[in-house]
Design an enzyme around this catalytic site. Structure first.
Site, PDB file in Angstrom:
ATOM      1  N   GLY A 171     -88.275  84.794 -18.851  1.00  0.00           N
ATOM      2  CA  GLY A 171     -89.204  83.677 -18.640  1.00  0.00           C
ATOM      3  C   GLY A 171     -89.084  82.638 -19.741  1.00  0.00           C
ATOM      4  N   GLY A 172     -90.219  82.354 -20.360  1.00  0.00           N
ATOM      5  CA  GLY A 172     -90.245  81.347 -21.414  1.00  0.00           C
ATOM      6  C   GLY A 172     -89.337  81.700 -22.577  1.00  0.00           C
ATOM      7  N   GLY A 406     -58.454  59.138 -15.313  1.00  0.00           N
ATOM      8  CA  GLY A 406     -59.805  59.319 -15.860  1.00  0.00           C
ATOM      9  C   GLY A 406     -59.778  60.055 -17.179  1.00  0.00           C
ATOM     10  CB  ALA A 407     -57.814  62.890 -18.440  1.00  0.00           C
TER      11      ALA A 407
HETATM   12  C1  HXC Z   1     -97.069  91.977 -21.288  1.00  0.00           C
HETATM   13  C2  HXC Z   1     -95.111  93.182 -21.323  1.00  0.00           C
HETATM   14  C3  HXC Z   1     -94.450  92.161 -20.614  1.00  0.00           C
HETATM   15  C4  HXC Z   1     -95.189  90.994 -20.277  1.00  0.00           C
HETATM   16  C5  HXC Z   1     -93.042  93.727 -21.048  1.00  0.00           C
HETATM   17  N1  HXC Z   1     -94.204  94.136 -21.565  1.00  0.00           N
HETATM   18  N2  HXC Z   1     -93.166  92.527 -20.466  1.00  0.00           N
HETATM   19  N3  HXC Z   1     -96.413  93.091 -21.654  1.00  0.00           N
HETATM   20  N4  HXC Z   1     -96.506  90.952 -20.647  1.00  0.00           N
HETATM   21  N5  HXC Z   1     -94.614  89.937 -19.685  1.00  0.00           N
HETATM   22  C6  HXC Z   1     -94.488  95.361 -22.304  1.00  0.00           C
HETATM   23  C7  HXC Z   1     -94.371  96.619 -21.489  1.00  0.00           C
HETATM   24  O1  HXC Z   1     -95.580  96.895 -20.832  1.00  0.00           O
HETATM   25  C8  HXC Z   1     -94.077  97.662 -22.587  1.00  0.00           C
HETATM   26  O2  HXC Z   1     -95.289  97.985 -23.236  1.00  0.00           O
HETATM   27  C9  HXC Z   1     -93.248  96.880 -23.561  1.00  0.00           C
HETATM   28  O3  HXC Z   1     -93.487  95.508 -23.307  1.00  0.00           O
HETATM   29  C10 HXC Z   1     -91.772  97.125 -23.390  1.00  0.00           C
HETATM   30  O4  HXC Z   1     -91.434  96.887 -22.017  1.00  0.00           O
HETATM   31  P1  HXC Z   1     -90.529  97.901 -21.185  1.00  0.00           P
HETATM   32  O5  HXC Z   1     -90.543  97.435 -19.782  1.00  0.00           O
HETATM   33  O6  HXC Z   1     -90.937  99.306 -21.473  1.00  0.00           O
HETATM   34  O7  HXC Z   1     -89.116  97.667 -21.890  1.00  0.00           O
HETATM   35  P2  HXC Z   1     -87.683  97.511 -21.210  1.00  0.00           P
HETATM   36  O8  HXC Z   1     -87.426  98.617 -20.253  1.00  0.00           O
HETATM   37  O9  HXC Z   1     -86.735  97.332 -22.352  1.00  0.00           O
HETATM   38  O10 HXC Z   1     -87.745  96.162 -20.357  1.00  0.00           O
HETATM   39  C11 HXC Z   1     -88.041  94.936 -20.982  1.00  0.00           C
HETATM   40  C12 HXC Z   1     -88.184  93.798 -19.949  1.00  0.00           C
HETATM   41  C13 HXC Z   1     -89.193  94.235 -18.841  1.00  0.00           C
HETATM   42  C14 HXC Z   1     -86.802  93.531 -19.320  1.00  0.00           C
HETATM   43  C15 HXC Z   1     -88.621  92.551 -20.690  1.00  0.00           C
HETATM   44  O11 HXC Z   1     -90.377  94.705 -19.461  1.00  0.00           O
HETATM   45  C16 HXC Z   1     -89.539  93.093 -17.937  1.00  0.00           C
HETATM   46  O12 HXC Z   1     -88.804  92.789 -16.983  1.00  0.00           O
HETATM   47  N6  HXC Z   1     -90.706  92.476 -18.203  1.00  0.00           N
HETATM   48  C17 HXC Z   1     -91.126  91.306 -17.399  1.00  0.00           C
HETATM   49  C18 HXC Z   1     -90.421  90.086 -17.873  1.00  0.00           C
HETATM   50  C19 HXC Z   1     -90.779  88.824 -17.143  1.00  0.00           C
HETATM   51  O13 HXC Z   1     -90.437  88.608 -15.979  1.00  0.00           O
HETATM   52  N7  HXC Z   1     -91.420  87.918 -17.835  1.00  0.00           N
HETATM   53  C20 HXC Z   1     -91.635  86.629 -17.289  1.00  0.00           C
HETATM   54  C21 HXC Z   1     -92.969  86.234 -17.697  1.00  0.00           C
HETATM   55  S1  HXC Z   1     -93.294  84.638 -17.050  1.00  0.00           S
HETATM   56  P3  HXC Z   1     -95.555  99.395 -23.897  1.00  0.00           P
HETATM   57  O14 HXC Z   1     -96.995  99.349 -24.260  1.00  0.00           O
HETATM   58  O15 HXC Z   1     -95.208 100.417 -22.852  1.00  0.00           O
HETATM   59  O16 HXC Z   1     -94.644  99.474 -25.083  1.00  0.00           O
HETATM   60  C22 HXC Z   1     -92.994  83.555 -18.284  1.00  0.00           C
HETATM   61  C23 HXC Z   1     -93.482  82.196 -17.946  1.00  0.00           C
HETATM   62  C24 HXC Z   1     -92.675  81.156 -18.623  1.00  0.00           C
HETATM   63  O17 HXC Z   1     -92.495  83.861 -19.288  1.00  0.00           O
HETATM   64  C25 HXC Z   1     -92.350  80.082 -17.700  1.00  0.00           C
HETATM   65  C26 HXC Z   1     -91.113  79.357 -18.112  1.00  0.00           C
HETATM   66  C27 HXC Z   1     -91.021  78.005 -17.519  1.00  0.00           C
END
Ligand code: HXC
Length: 516
Positions: A171-172, A406-407
């Protein structure tokens, strides 16, 4: 005498802050071959120079009370330190605290160091390891990202911004780096995707492999998003230190001078035989660059993407330069959509940070065909024209072989504003290659010849001899000098010195409207 308990309390809080999400999560991080923010900063910065800011802050944005625990620092470490004795501001996300996700508070900390970096005219370096917007903070985390993106954009071209991707950045955490100058990724450790695998699974039920979704190979060789790719975190941190050595601290400074023991007057006889006599035989432009720049200083950027062109930072006589070139051994050095984007972005980065441009030209022109036209080659190629025309840094071009159509114009020709143009005796400056030109110009003559194919070859050869050489262009004033390849290094160094005080103000305007 026992110590003051208030001081003991302070020490224990500092200890707690260093532990981030706790010993167990740190062990998990280490098991993945990843480091904590403090360990990373120790390697990034000159020893003993890191000073943290706001270490006692805790998460303030979780109004719904979904966060189970508050952590000192809230998942990011911020502050300032030095790299090679020059101040930088840094932030390093802590994956052990809610996956390094961006909360409102984390954004506040990051924006604070970005603002300080801007006010002091020094680079800001982000060490990213984050799941993106923290879900618990809802719209506050989204607003937090907006605060960062706005700063990324507004500070762009004022201070260098470098992003080291050290984990799964979703995401961000992918968008902010996309707004910065350089992105470094680590093989098998870094990921960049707008939507992470967990969210894709939840929304579509699809299970995607993070590596093929947005791993380092994808971004270094397919999307072109990663500028530099390395094998380990340690290498990424060392590379960041190296990159900064080519950049000024801000847009009103010049890049640092690094004395070299490579003689600026060094002639390189090998260059005189590097371009094959047969115009269709490729040679390595990487080798050409290696022979000319200060030994060992070429740092290629986006090396595995759009390999038909080469961009990178180097030094000539100790001064930083940006090198742009075609690679004739990949797709004959043709210009296409991706290579146009690659050149444009690099030229603009060099221009905003006062890094002179040295362009080596060997290209048959733009790649023809439906795919390229439908993909918008006109728009993408126009960016290269725009970027070179707009750049006010010293610009030198050296035509090593083909500069067709062009190049020729796009790759830093005299009337596009290149200050000094050189050509090697092997240069072929023309609207078209000899075969194409002869086919069009002498079509009737070829068709009516007893042996059309022999006639075509004869006429192409005649055209090549007459027009595909540098003397025709030099006679018309389009080339400043024709030089022996071996003298390129001293010549370019002398030219850079003669252009060092270049003054070329642009007409006042809010900003241009580059065709993006
Ligand atoms: C809160 C989160 C989180 C999130 C992960 N965690 N993503 N907590 N908000 N967005 C937490 C998990 O609950 C976990 O907590 C710890 O982080 C580690 O995550 P895991 O999944 O256990 O680790 P891993 O297997 O290594 O996977 C990491 C990951 C996956 C690939 C980042 O967690 C994931 O896909 N998360 C979602 C990412 C996503 O789509 N974010 C987009 C957000 S939108 P614990 O307590 O168990 O340690 C955004 C808007 C911006 O960013 C817009 C841009 C224009």
């Amino acid at each position: 005498m026992s110590e003051d308990p208030r001081i003991l309390h302070l020490r224990s809080l500092r200890q707690e802050a260093r532990l981030g999400g706790g010993a167990e999560r740190i062990a998990k991080q280490h098991a993945k071959g990843k480091m904590t923010p403090y360990e990373r900063l120790d390697l990034l910065l000159d020893p003993g120079t890191f000073h943290e800011l706001e270490p006692f802050i805790t998460g303030q944005g979780d109004e719904l009370g979904l966060s189970t625990q508050k952590f000192l620092g809230d998942g990011v470490v911020t502050g300032y330190g030095q790299i090679d004795g020059r101040t930088v501001y840094v932030y390093a996300q802590d994956f052990t605290v809610y996956g390094g996700t961006l909360s409102e508070t984390q954004s506040h900390r990051i924006c604070h160091v970005m603002d300080l970096a801007l006010r002091n005219g020094v680079p800001v370096i982000g060490l990213l390891d984050s799941g993106g917007a923290r879900i618990q903070d809802g719209v506050r985390s989204l607003g937090g990202y907006a605060e960062i993106f706005r700063r990324n954009a507004q500070y762009s071209g004022v201070i260098p911004q470098i992003s080291l991707m050290l984990g799964p950045c979703a995401g961000g955490a992918a968008y902010s780096p996309a707004l910065t100058d350089l992105i470094v990724m680590v093989n098998k450790h870094s990921y960049m995707f707008l939507t992470g695998p967990e969210v894709i699974k939840a929304v579509t039920g699809e299970i995607v492999d993070p590596e093929s979704l947005g791993g380092t190979t994808v971004h270094a060789s397919v999307s072109g998003i990663a500028h530099l790719a390395v094998a380990s975190e340690v290498e990424a941190l060392a590379l960041c230190r190296r990159v900064l050595g080519y950049l000024p601290s801000n847009n009103v400074e010049n890049p640092p001078f690094r004395p070299t023991d490579d003689d600026p007057l060094r002639m390189d006889p090998e260059l005189n035989s590097i371009v094959p006599l047969d115009a269709a035989t490729p040679y390595s432009m990487h080798a050409v660059i290696g022979h000319i720049v200060d030994r060992g200083t070429f740092l290629e950027i986006q090396a595995a993407w759009a390999r038909n062109v080469i961009v990178g930072l180097a030094r000539l006589g100790g001064h930083a330069v940006g090198i742009v070139a075609q690679e004739p051994s990949v797709m004959a050095g043709v210009l296409d959509i991706d290579s146009s984007d690659k050149i444009t972005r690099f030229v603009r980065m060099c221009d905003c940070f006062n890094i002179p441009l040295v362009t080596f030209v060997d290209s048959p022109g733009f790649l023809p065909g439906v795919d390229q036209e439908h993909g918008g080659i006109i728009r993408h190629g126009a960016k290269v024209l725009y970027a070179y025309s707009e750049a006010t840094v010293p610009k030198i071009s050296v035509i090593t072989r083909k500069a067709y159509g062009g190049a020729y114009i796009v790759m830093g020709s005299k009337y596009l504003g290149t200050d000094v143009n050189y050509a090697w005796p092997s240069a072929e400056i023309a609207v078209l290659g000899a075969e194409g030109a002869a086919n069009i110009l002498f079509r009737r003559q070829i068709e009516s010849a007893p042996d059309p194919s022999a006639e075509r070859i004869r006429l192409a050869e005649e055209y090549r001899r007459k027009f595909n050489n540098p003397y025709h262009a030099a006679a018309a004033g389009f080339v400043d000098d024709i030089i022996e390849p071996r003298e390129t290094r001293p010549k370019v160094i002398a030219t850079l010195a003669a252009l060092r005080d270049k003054y070329s103000p642009a007409p006042p305007r809010k900003h241009g409207n580059i065709p993006v």
